[in-house]
Design a protein around this motif. Structure first.
Motif, PDB file in Angstrom:
ATOM      1  N   ARG A 262       0.135 -15.821   0.777  1.00 53.17           N
ATOM      2  CA  ARG A 262      -1.029 -16.459   1.133  1.00 53.17           C
ATOM      3  C   ARG A 262      -1.876 -15.469   2.146  1.00 53.17           C
ATOM      4  O   ARG A 262      -3.017 -15.273   2.003  1.00 53.17           O
ATOM      5  CB  ARG A 262      -0.790 -17.740   1.997  1.00 53.17           C
ATOM      6  N   ASP A 263      -1.249 -14.845   3.172  1.00 53.32           N
ATOM      7  CA  ASP A 263      -1.854 -13.904   4.079  1.00 53.32           C
ATOM      8  C   ASP A 263      -2.193 -12.774   3.334  1.00 53.32           C
ATOM      9  O   ASP A 263      -3.705 -12.273   3.626  1.00 53.32           O
ATOM     10  CB  ASP A 263      -1.183 -13.740   5.387  1.00 53.32           C
ATOM     11  N   THR A 264      -1.615 -12.180   2.470  1.00 53.44           N
ATOM     12  CA  THR A 264      -1.902 -10.957   1.855  1.00 53.44           C
ATOM     13  C   THR A 264      -3.330 -10.906   0.892  1.00 53.44           C
ATOM     14  O   THR A 264      -4.120 -10.318   1.042  1.00 53.44           O
ATOM     15  CB  THR A 264      -0.784 -10.388   1.011  1.00 53.44           C
ATOM     16  N   LEU A 265      -3.284 -12.121   0.239  1.00 52.85           N
ATOM     17  CA  LEU A 265      -4.429 -12.477  -0.672  1.00 52.85           C
ATOM     18  C   LEU A 265      -5.831 -12.808   0.251  1.00 52.85           C
ATOM     19  O   LEU A 265      -6.743 -12.318  -0.222  1.00 52.85           O
ATOM     20  CB  LEU A 265      -4.045 -13.668  -1.558  1.00 52.85           C
ATOM     21  N   ALA A 266      -5.184 -13.685   1.315  1.00 56.23           N
ATOM     22  CA  ALA A 266      -6.576 -13.844   2.006  1.00 56.23           C
ATOM     23  C   ALA A 266      -7.262 -12.743   2.812  1.00 56.23           C
ATOM     24  O   ALA A 266      -8.420 -12.514   3.094  1.00 56.23           O
ATOM     25  CB  ALA A 266      -6.166 -14.934   3.113  1.00 56.23           C
ATOM     26  N   LEU A 267      -6.164 -11.945   3.151  1.00 55.18           N
ATOM     27  CA  LEU A 267      -6.672 -10.511   3.874  1.00 55.18           C
ATOM     28  C   LEU A 267      -7.497  -9.605   2.962  1.00 55.18           C
ATOM     29  O   LEU A 267      -8.357  -9.080   3.099  1.00 55.18           O
ATOM     30  CB  LEU A 267      -5.491  -9.546   4.528  1.00 55.18           C
ATOM     31  N   TRP A 268      -7.060  -9.747   1.736  1.00 52.46           N
ATOM     32  CA  TRP A 268      -7.555  -8.830   0.548  1.00 52.46           C
ATOM     33  C   TRP A 268      -9.149  -9.518   0.174  1.00 52.46           C
ATOM     34  O   TRP A 268      -9.988  -8.419   0.022  1.00 52.46           O
ATOM     35  CB  TRP A 268      -6.849  -8.979  -0.657  1.00 52.46           C
ATOM     36  N   ALA A 269      -9.230 -10.726   0.299  1.00 51.08           N
ATOM     37  CA  ALA A 269     -10.439 -11.401  -0.019  1.00 51.08           C
ATOM     38  C   ALA A 269     -11.466 -10.939   1.257  1.00 51.08           C
ATOM     39  O   ALA A 269     -12.616 -10.737   0.879  1.00 51.08           O
ATOM     40  CB  ALA A 269     -10.482 -12.921  -0.168  1.00 51.08           C
ATOM     41  N   ALA A 270     -10.806 -11.270   2.402  1.00 56.00           N
ATOM     42  CA  ALA A 270     -11.708 -10.839   3.752  1.00 56.00           C
ATOM     43  C   ALA A 270     -12.335  -9.531   3.739  1.00 56.00           C
ATOM     44  O   ALA A 270     -13.412  -9.063   4.068  1.00 56.00           O
ATOM     45  CB  ALA A 270     -10.993 -11.101   4.805  1.00 56.00           C
ATOM     46  N   PHE A 271     -11.254  -8.527   3.484  1.00 56.92           N
ATOM     47  CA  PHE A 271     -11.712  -7.122   3.377  1.00 56.92           C
ATOM     48  C   PHE A 271     -12.641  -7.019   2.424  1.00 56.92           C
ATOM     49  O   PHE A 271     -13.465  -5.874   2.400  1.00 56.92           O
ATOM     50  CB  PHE A 271     -10.322  -6.006   3.057  1.00 56.92           C
ATOM     51  N   PHE A 272     -12.598  -7.435   1.077  1.00 54.76           N
ATOM     52  CA  PHE A 272     -13.383  -7.104  -0.139  1.00 54.76           C
ATOM     53  C   PHE A 272     -14.808  -7.618   0.428  1.00 54.76           C
ATOM     54  O   PHE A 272     -15.706  -6.766   0.193  1.00 54.76           O
ATOM     55  CB  PHE A 272     -13.159  -8.031  -1.154  1.00 54.76           C
ATOM     56  N   MET A 273     -14.919  -8.573   0.733  1.00 55.13           N
ATOM     57  CA  MET A 273     -16.599  -9.176   1.157  1.00 55.13           C
ATOM     58  C   MET A 273     -16.960  -8.420   2.315  1.00 55.13           C
ATOM     59  O   MET A 273     -18.177  -8.311   2.401  1.00 55.13           O
ATOM     60  CB  MET A 273     -16.245 -10.668   1.299  1.00 55.13           C
ATOM     61  N   CYS A 274     -16.146  -8.260   3.324  1.00 55.06           N
ATOM     62  CA  CYS A 274     -16.601  -7.763   4.511  1.00 55.06           C
ATOM     63  C   CYS A 274     -17.076  -6.085   4.185  1.00 55.06           C
ATOM     64  O   CYS A 274     -18.138  -5.681   4.670  1.00 55.06           O
ATOM     65  CB  CYS A 274     -15.550  -7.815   5.786  1.00 55.06           C
ATOM     66  N   LEU A 275     -16.179  -5.520   3.666  1.00 53.17           N
ATOM     67  CA  LEU A 275     -16.680  -4.043   3.276  1.00 53.17           C
ATOM     68  C   LEU A 275     -17.783  -4.031   2.468  1.00 53.17           C
ATOM     69  O   LEU A 275     -18.667  -3.124   2.196  1.00 53.17           O
ATOM     70  CB  LEU A 275     -15.367  -3.301   2.739  1.00 53.17           C
ATOM     71  N   LEU A 276     -17.997  -5.096   1.450  1.00 50.39           N
ATOM     72  CA  LEU A 276     -19.218  -5.143   0.645  1.00 50.39           C
ATOM     73  C   LEU A 276     -20.473  -5.168   1.390  1.00 50.39           C
ATOM     74  O   LEU A 276     -21.496  -4.479   1.291  1.00 50.39           O
ATOM     75  CB  LEU A 276     -19.326  -6.282  -0.255  1.00 50.39           C
ATOM     76  N   ALA A 277     -20.418  -5.842   2.464  1.00 52.75           N
ATOM     77  CA  ALA A 277     -21.597  -6.173   3.508  1.00 52.75           C
ATOM     78  C   ALA A 277     -21.642  -4.904   4.210  1.00 52.75           C
ATOM     79  O   ALA A 277     -22.694  -4.377   4.603  1.00 52.75           O
ATOM     80  CB  ALA A 277     -21.195  -7.445   4.497  1.00 52.75           C
TER      81      ALA A 277
END
Length: 452
Positions: A262-277
């Motif tokens: 759960r933490d790995t997938l959530a971190l991946w999603a957070a990194f994905f969207m934050c780095l897009l911004a």
């Protein structure tokens, strides 16, 4: 642990020795070297954003024509992030840091000779390999040289050097481009990390936690611990009790072990969207402002303000995390990222330029605060034997979002101007907010310990 020699035949718990022990001058020097690597990483990584408006005008090309060159650099960063983590966990943090700095320095220098966009794209890809690799390697080095009570602030202070480097790149570009042109920008920007490569070769040691897992290098570890004011006998045996208890398996699959999926997938999603911004700003913010009618120099100041806000926000958020843990500060900053983007939509950049640039600084404060402090969160979630891999995989997944920003930024600016661009930034941060709320294993409030 005190500075007296440990009794012969002792088992040395390297984790306890480093996590609860002294914070020596040599450890601080290593953290400073890692931070300097990231300063130049951020510096070289953002030079292209300041050069694009000049190149578009000089070469008579469109914003869309530059999107593949921007994307190539970000693709290189994604590959570099993933490969550097695996390399660092297998061959050591030291060579991962040194190799990364050398690669992005040499490739950035070569961009100064580029005759066309295609050549810039190829060289940006190569530079991206090093830029992407430096981040996870340097943050892992910082985490493993820093006692637990200082780790969040130390790792964040290292990562905050990305926007610090970008801020310096903005100031540097505003002087160099008008006087010497964009080619000198890359010549000098590449020469600096090449000089740092030499310094790292001469001074940067290997991580003691990494060495503890390499029995054939224990003699090197004993010597290093002596330099860290932790002398041990020649026949000392090293263990890492906490790490071995938490994680016995090594490799990528360990990121999805017990209570980590759960933490790995959530971190991946957070990194994905934050780095897009973030990379939408790093790559296209000056171009967007220029499209709104601002001069190239004023457009560049928007990205400088964004980075300055990022430095302030990241350090403030890290301080809050050391006091109350990571969940509330990270979620609050994500909310701030959404709100500040919405407020920017109500400001006319052409008629209220100073207010708009100030707003960009506020937005950068919140967004970079989230991005920078997610690295110590990774360091907390993952144990030593997969820490670099865990951090690098999250960052590599985030780079996919950054790659998307290369095309999305150009197309959205062309189609909708500032309004669509800012809406994209706010939407991205809304998804970051959701992902961080899903993370289970946030950093707890730090409990001060007295060194023994």
């Amino acid at each position: 642990m005190n500075t007296s020699t440990t009794p012969a035949n002792a088992f040395i718990d390297i984790g306890k020795t480093l996590d609860d022990g002294l914070y020596t001058t040599m450890q601080k020097i290593v953290v400073c070297l890692a931070a300097l690597s990231i300063v130049l990483d951020g510096f070289d990584g953002q030079l292209i954003g300041f050069a694009i408006p000049v190149l578009i005008k000089e070469w008579g090309i469109t914003r869309g024509a530059f999107a593949p060159a921007v994307a190539a650099g970000l693709i290189g960063m994604a590959i570099g992030s993933a490969c550097a983590g695996l390399f660092a966990d297998r061959f050591g943090r030291r060579w991962a840091v040194i190799g990364s700095v050398f690669v992005f320095g040499a490739a950035t220098c070569a961009i100064g000779l580029a005759p066309d966009v295609f050549t810039i794209a190829v060289l940006r890809f190569i530079a991206g390999l090093g830029i992407g690799g430096a981040l996870p390697s340097s943050t892992t080095m910082t985490a493993e040289f820093t006692p637990t009570r200082y780790r969040t602030m130390a790792v964040t202070a290292t990562i905050v050097c990305v926007p610090l480097g970008g801020m310096l790149a903005g100031l540097f570009s505003s002087v160099v481009i008008p006087a010497y042109g964009w080619r000198a920008l890359f010549f000098i920007g590449g020469a600096l990390p090449l000089g740092l490569t030499v310094l790292l070769l001469l001074t940067l040691p290997e991580s003691p936690r990494y060495l503890a897992h390499q029995r054939h290098r224990w003699s090197e570890l004993r010597e290093l611990l002596g330099r860290l004011s932790r002398p041990v006998p020649a026949d000392a045996v090293f263990i890492d009790a906490a790490e071995q208890k938490n994680e016995q398996r090594e490799g990528f699959s360990s990121l999805f072990g017990t209570r980590k999926t759960r933490d790995t997938l959530a971190l991946w999603a957070a990194f994905f969207m934050c780095l897009l911004a973030i990379y939408s700003a790093f790559s296209w913010l000056p171009t967007m402002l220029a499209a709104e009618g601002l001069s190239v120099s004023i457009a560049g100041s928007g990205l400088t303000a964004y980075n300055l806000g990022g430095v302030i926000g990241a350090l403030s958020c890290a301080l809050a995390i050391t006091r109350i843990g990571s969940r509330l500060p990270l979620i609050a900053c994500a909310v701030g990222g959404v709100a500040s983007a919405v407020l920017l939509l109500s400001i006319d950049a052409a008629n209220h330029t100073n207010l708009f640039i100030f707003g960009l600084g506020v937005h950068g404060m919140f967004v970079n605060a989230v991005q920078s402090t997610m690295y110590p969160l990774c360091a907390y979630i993952y144990p030593t034997n997969v820490r670099a891999t865990g951090t690098a995989s999250a960052l590599a997944f985030g780079r996919i979002g950054a790659i998307l920003s290369a095309f999305a930024g150009a197309s959205i600016i062309t189609a909708t101007g500032a309004s669509g661009y800012l809406a994209m930034l706010g939407t991205a941060m809304a998804f970051v907010l959701i992902a961080l709320a899903v993370v289970r294993n946030h950093i707890p409030r730090a409990t001060p310990k007295t060194p023994t």
